[in-house]
Write a protein that holds these residues in place. Structure first.
Motif, PDB file in Angstrom:
ATOM      1  N   LEU A  23      13.512   3.360  -1.153  1.00 37.91           N
ATOM      2  CA  LEU A  23      13.493   2.800   0.196  1.00 37.91           C
ATOM      3  C   LEU A  23      12.867   1.405   0.231  1.00 37.91           C
ATOM      4  CD1 LEU A  23      12.400   5.982   2.180  1.00 37.91           C
ATOM      5  CD2 LEU A  23      14.699   4.998   2.034  1.00 37.91           C
ATOM      6  N   TYR A  24      12.336   0.940  -0.903  1.00 34.87           N
ATOM      7  CA  TYR A  24      11.679  -0.371  -0.959  1.00 34.87           C
ATOM      8  C   TYR A  24      12.353  -1.229  -2.022  1.00 34.87           C
ATOM      9  CZ  TYR A  24       8.083   1.955   1.787  1.00 34.87           C
ATOM     10  OH  TYR A  24       7.421   2.645   2.772  1.00 34.87           O
ATOM     11  N   ASP A  25      12.464  -2.542  -1.751  1.00 33.10           N
ATOM     12  CA  ASP A  25      13.119  -3.438  -2.693  1.00 33.10           C
ATOM     13  C   ASP A  25      12.113  -3.999  -3.690  1.00 33.10           C
ATOM     14  OD1 ASP A  25      11.721  -5.472  -1.410  1.00 33.10           O
ATOM     15  OD2 ASP A  25      13.431  -6.067  -0.172  1.00 33.10           O
ATOM     16  N   THR A  45       9.795  14.611  -3.628  1.00 29.66           N
ATOM     17  CA  THR A  45      10.667  13.580  -3.047  1.00 29.66           C
ATOM     18  C   THR A  45      10.106  12.166  -3.244  1.00 29.66           C
ATOM     19  OG1 THR A  45       9.580  13.931  -0.905  1.00 29.66           O
ATOM     20  CG2 THR A  45      11.640  15.116  -1.309  1.00 29.66           C
ATOM     21  N   ALA A  46       9.028  12.041  -4.002  1.00 31.71           N
ATOM     22  CA  ALA A  46       8.389  10.726  -4.179  1.00 31.71           C
ATOM     23  C   ALA A  46       9.325   9.732  -4.858  1.00 31.71           C
ATOM     24  CB  ALA A  46       7.090  10.882  -4.971  1.00 31.71           C
ATOM     25  N   PHE A  70      -2.215  15.964  -6.127  1.00 30.64           N
ATOM     26  CA  PHE A  70      -2.185  16.224  -4.692  1.00 30.64           C
ATOM     27  C   PHE A  70      -0.888  16.946  -4.320  1.00 30.64           C
ATOM     28  CE2 PHE A  70      -1.115  14.714  -0.308  1.00 30.64           C
ATOM     29  CZ  PHE A  70      -2.182  15.313   0.348  1.00 30.64           C
ATOM     30  N   ASN A  71      -1.002  18.091  -3.644  1.00 27.69           N
ATOM     31  CA  ASN A  71       0.172  18.910  -3.317  1.00 27.69           C
ATOM     32  C   ASN A  71       0.515  18.903  -1.829  1.00 27.69           C
ATOM     33  OD1 ASN A  71       0.700  19.883  -5.993  1.00 27.69           O
ATOM     34  ND2 ASN A  71      -1.143  21.165  -5.790  1.00 27.69           N
ATOM     35  N   GLY A  72      -0.139  18.058  -1.073  1.00 27.08           N
ATOM     36  CA  GLY A  72       0.156  17.983   0.347  1.00 27.08           C
ATOM     37  C   GLY A  72       1.275  17.000   0.648  1.00 27.08           C
ATOM     38  N   LYS A  73       1.388  16.658   1.916  1.00 27.95           N
ATOM     39  CA  LYS A  73       2.422  15.714   2.358  1.00 27.95           C
ATOM     40  C   LYS A  73       1.802  14.327   2.524  1.00 27.95           C
ATOM     41  CE  LYS A  73       6.172  18.340   3.390  1.00 27.95           C
ATOM     42  NZ  LYS A  73       5.745  19.665   2.939  1.00 27.95           N
ATOM     43  N   VAL A  74       2.625  13.305   2.292  1.00 28.51           N
ATOM     44  CA  VAL A  74       2.260  11.920   2.571  1.00 28.51           C
ATOM     45  C   VAL A  74       3.238  11.400   3.621  1.00 28.51           C
ATOM     46  CG1 VAL A  74       2.129   9.562   1.674  1.00 28.51           C
ATOM     47  CG2 VAL A  74       1.225  11.466   0.324  1.00 28.51           C
ATOM     48  N   CYS A 125       0.838  -1.203   0.000  1.00 25.32           N
ATOM     49  CA  CYS A 125       0.000   0.000   0.000  1.00 25.32           C
ATOM     50  C   CYS A 125       0.870   1.250   0.000  1.00 25.32           C
ATOM     51  CB  CYS A 125      -0.918  -0.015   1.214  1.00 25.32           C
ATOM     52  SG  CYS A 125      -1.947   1.454   1.380  1.00 25.32           S
ATOM     53  N   GLN A 126       1.963   1.224   0.738  1.00 22.94           N
ATOM     54  CA  GLN A 126       2.836   2.394   0.810  1.00 22.94           C
ATOM     55  C   GLN A 126       3.546   2.641  -0.516  1.00 22.94           C
ATOM     56  OE1 GLN A 126       5.332   1.913   4.295  1.00 22.94           O
ATOM     57  NE2 GLN A 126       3.621   2.339   5.689  1.00 22.94           N
ATOM     58  N   VAL A 127       3.984   1.582  -1.169  1.00 21.22           N
ATOM     59  CA  VAL A 127       4.615   1.737  -2.489  1.00 21.22           C
ATOM     60  C   VAL A 127       3.596   2.286  -3.491  1.00 21.22           C
ATOM     61  CG1 VAL A 127       5.647   0.501  -4.429  1.00 21.22           C
ATOM     62  CG2 VAL A 127       6.357  -0.034  -2.092  1.00 21.22           C
ATOM     63  N   ALA A 128       2.355   1.806  -3.394  1.00 21.23           N
ATOM     64  CA  ALA A 128       1.303   2.299  -4.279  1.00 21.23           C
ATOM     65  C   ALA A 128       1.027   3.780  -4.031  1.00 21.23           C
ATOM     66  CB  ALA A 128       0.031   1.478  -4.074  1.00 21.23           C
ATOM     67  N   LEU A 129       1.076   4.195  -2.763  1.00 19.45           N
ATOM     68  CA  LEU A 129       0.873   5.614  -2.435  1.00 19.45           C
ATOM     69  C   LEU A 129       1.968   6.483  -3.064  1.00 19.45           C
ATOM     70  CD1 LEU A 129      -0.234   6.076   1.300  1.00 19.45           C
ATOM     71  CD2 LEU A 129      -1.219   7.157  -0.715  1.00 19.45           C
ATOM     72  N   ILE A 130       3.208   5.995  -3.007  1.00 20.88           N
ATOM     73  CA  ILE A 130       4.325   6.746  -3.587  1.00 20.88           C
ATOM     74  C   ILE A 130       4.134   6.876  -5.097  1.00 20.88           C
ATOM     75  CG2 ILE A 130       6.811   6.737  -4.012  1.00 20.88           C
ATOM     76  CD1 ILE A 130       7.109   5.230  -1.328  1.00 20.88           C
ATOM     77  N   GLU A 131       3.741   5.785  -5.731  1.00 21.05           N
ATOM     78  CA  GLU A 131       3.509   5.781  -7.187  1.00 21.05           C
ATOM     79  C   GLU A 131       2.381   6.744  -7.542  1.00 21.05           C
ATOM     80  OE1 GLU A 131       4.181   4.534 -11.159  1.00 21.05           O
ATOM     81  OE2 GLU A 131       5.364   4.291  -9.326  1.00 21.05           O
TER      82      GLU A 131
END
Length: 564
Positions: A451-453, A444-445, A419-423, A406-412
């Motif tokens: 950070l993920y393999d 910085t996305a 969206f211009n806010g922070k994650v 889910c976190q990798v999907a959020l970065i993608e």
């Protein structure tokens, strides 16, 4: 045999009377004096009463001074003289039993080693309080007594949960097993309100002290509105200038009078005589943050989206409330189970409820006047696909799901979204060996992807794979750790989020270590990564510390989360 207490009493009385004489005041014993037919000197409490004449003008020229049986270990009582009571009645500190209140004995105590000085101080401060009251110089004392009067000696209680007290407004009064309350929106979802309250705002100010007909507080327009609404039980008046509420409740007979008769001033006067005063308390942002405090320095309008309302997400949400955040969007499609209760903010009464609904309920009961909370019992990305504008008003998206996919999907998604806010990506490791917080935005996305393999696992983890079945669980997002360790992680994470909300420079990756020497690590056959072993050896990585990741040198370095 010598009675030590009696000797102490007599010696203390002598010292007091000598001190009074030194001030050129006079005294005489007055044990037989009666104040009025229904009120006699309380001989059960006081052993001696003296009439004291001072060098002041009326009404401060004469008082009664009552000594308790265990004086000087208990305080004396200063009383108004009957000849002056009418002039003093209603002043702050003068009660209906003639007593002049000078000290708050709930927080102060008499000093038995200097009884004369204590008693003289009592009389002088009593005189000073009366003189200030007569001149109108102690407004705050009037307000304090006014609030106390409306809060004491009543069995009727009414809570008001709202930020906006509008003039000429009718409220439903809800009743639970232990209280009655009003809410501007039915956030408690309680059915069947049987009583009504009518509220009026007034600019009238009770100062200096005066007997005011409560009807004088209402203008002609308000009285007309009152006449139009007969089915009411409570009258609430909001005193705008002194920021106070007063309320009365009509008895049942008067309630039927209101229903069946034409309302006029004479009828209302009659109702007031039979009405019961109500202790009323407003619960709004002002009173909430008067105690909560932390949220005063950030925008109350920030909206936070939380993905995952399990142990981590639920506790983090309640911590964010302490920052002043009252607008939330919550995502989680799971139900609260028995095994979740130990670390979750919910309890056994919430079992089999949606986790999002549990968190929303807790937020509302914590601050019912302000919470705006939308819940979505479905996957975040599924809902986002259906409704792309859903997070337009969101300032920060926080993932606490524990699901690295889910976190990798959020970065993608962040790379290509508008969206211009922070994650903020939150994660913890088994036994809370470490917990990390990743703060990213659109710029910085791409760096965060590193950070993920290839297996979507967080590279900078401290513990190698695979985990034991017990620690990984059937649910891939389940991780074993204790409740206290969770609270430490959540508190530190909240401080990081506070810095983000206040636009302070925050490292992209922050880590909080737990107990790196936990014997359970060895017991569960868990091993540290080569990177951590190296950092422990050469960079002095230790338990219960805070670190930020140095991307240029690929190592953890100390970080002060309290830095400004």
């Amino acid at each position: 045999m010598i009675n030590v207490f009696e000797e102490k009493y007599n010696n203390s009385i002598d010292a007091v009377l000598n001190k009074i004489s030194e001030k050129n005041w006079t005294f005489r014993k007055a044990n037989e004096i009666k104040f009025e037919k229904k009120y006699e000197i309380k001989k059960t409490l006081w052993q001696d009463v003296y009439e004291i004449k001072t060098d002041k003008d009326s009404p401060c020229d004469i008082f009664y001074l009552a000594f308790p049986k265990i004086f000087p270990y208990a305080p004396c009582t200063l009383l108004a003289h009957p000849s002056n009571y009418k002039k003093l009645k209603g002043l702050p500190g003068v009660d209906n039993e003639y007593i002049i209140c000078v000290y708050d004995y709930s927080v102060s105590r008499p000093n038995p080693t200097i009884p004369a000085e204590v008693v003289i101080d009592l009389i002088e401060k009593g005189i000073n309080r009366i003189e200030r009251g007569l001149k109108g110089e102690n407004k705050q004392e009037y307000l304090d007594e006014f609030e106390s009067y409306w809060g004491l000696n009543t069995e009727e209680y009414l809570d008001v949960y709202t930020n906006n007290l509008k003039d000429k407004q009718v409220y439903d009064v809800y009743t639970t097993s232990n209280r009655k309350f009003i809410c501007s929106s039915n956030v408690f979802n309680i059915k069947g309100a049987k009583e009504k309250a009518i509220l009026f705002n007034t600019e009238y100010e009770f100062f200096p002290n005066e007997d005011v007909d409560i009807l004088k507080l209402l203008n002609t327009d308000q009285l007309s509105f009152f006449k139009e609404h007969k089915t009411i039980n409570y009258l609430i008046i909001n005193l705008l200038k002194i920021k106070n509420l007063i309320a009365i409740k009509f008895n049942k007979r008067d309630y039927w009078t209101l229903r069946n008769h034409r309302i006029n001033k004479d009828l209302i006067k009659s109702l007031m005589k039979n009405a019961t005063k109500v202790k009323i308390k407003i619960f709004n942002d002002f009173y909430y943050w008067e105690r909560a405090g932390q949220g005063k320095n950030i925008s109350k309008n920030s909206t936070i989206t939380i993905i995952g309302c399990g142990a981590l997400g639920s506790n983090l949400t309640m911590h964010l409330l302490q920052l002043g955040i009252t607008n939330f969007k919550l995502f989680d499609y799971d139900f609260l189970k028995y095994e979740n209760v130990g670390r979750h903010i919910g309890d056994i009464s919430h079992i089999n409820s949606y986790k999002t609904d549990v968190v929303k309920e807790k937020l509302i009961f914590k601050n019912p006047s302000s919470i705006i909370c939308d819940t979505y019992n479905e996957n975040f990305f599924t809902k986002l696909k259906e409704e792309p504008s859903l997070i337009n008003s969101t300032d920060i998206i926080i993932d606490t799901s524990g699901d690295s996919i889910c976190q990798v999907a959020l970065i993608e998604w962040l790379k290509y979204s508008e969206f211009n806010g922070k994650v903020i990506l939150c994660g913890v490791e088994p036994l809370m060996v470490a917990g990390h917080v990743i703060i990213i935005d659109k710029q910085t996305a791409r760096q965060a992807e590193s950070l993920y393999d290839d297996m979507f696992l967080y590279k900078n983890r401290f513990i190698k794979e695979p985990q034991s079945k017990k620690l990984s669980g059937c649910n891939c997002s389940y991780i074993e750790y204790g409740g206290l360790d969770l609270q430490e992680y959540v508190t530190k994470t909240t401080r990081i989020i506070n810095q983000v909300l206040n636009n302070k420079q925050v490292p992209m990756l922050v880590c909080f270590t737990g107990d790196l020497n936990n014997p359970e690590i060895l017991k569960n056959n868990l091993k540290f990564t080569y990177r951590l072993e190296t950092d422990k050896k050469f960079n002095q990585i230790d338990s219960y510390k805070n670190y930020k990741f140095d991307f240029s040198n690929k190592r953890w370095i100390n970080y002060d989360i309290y830095s400004k």
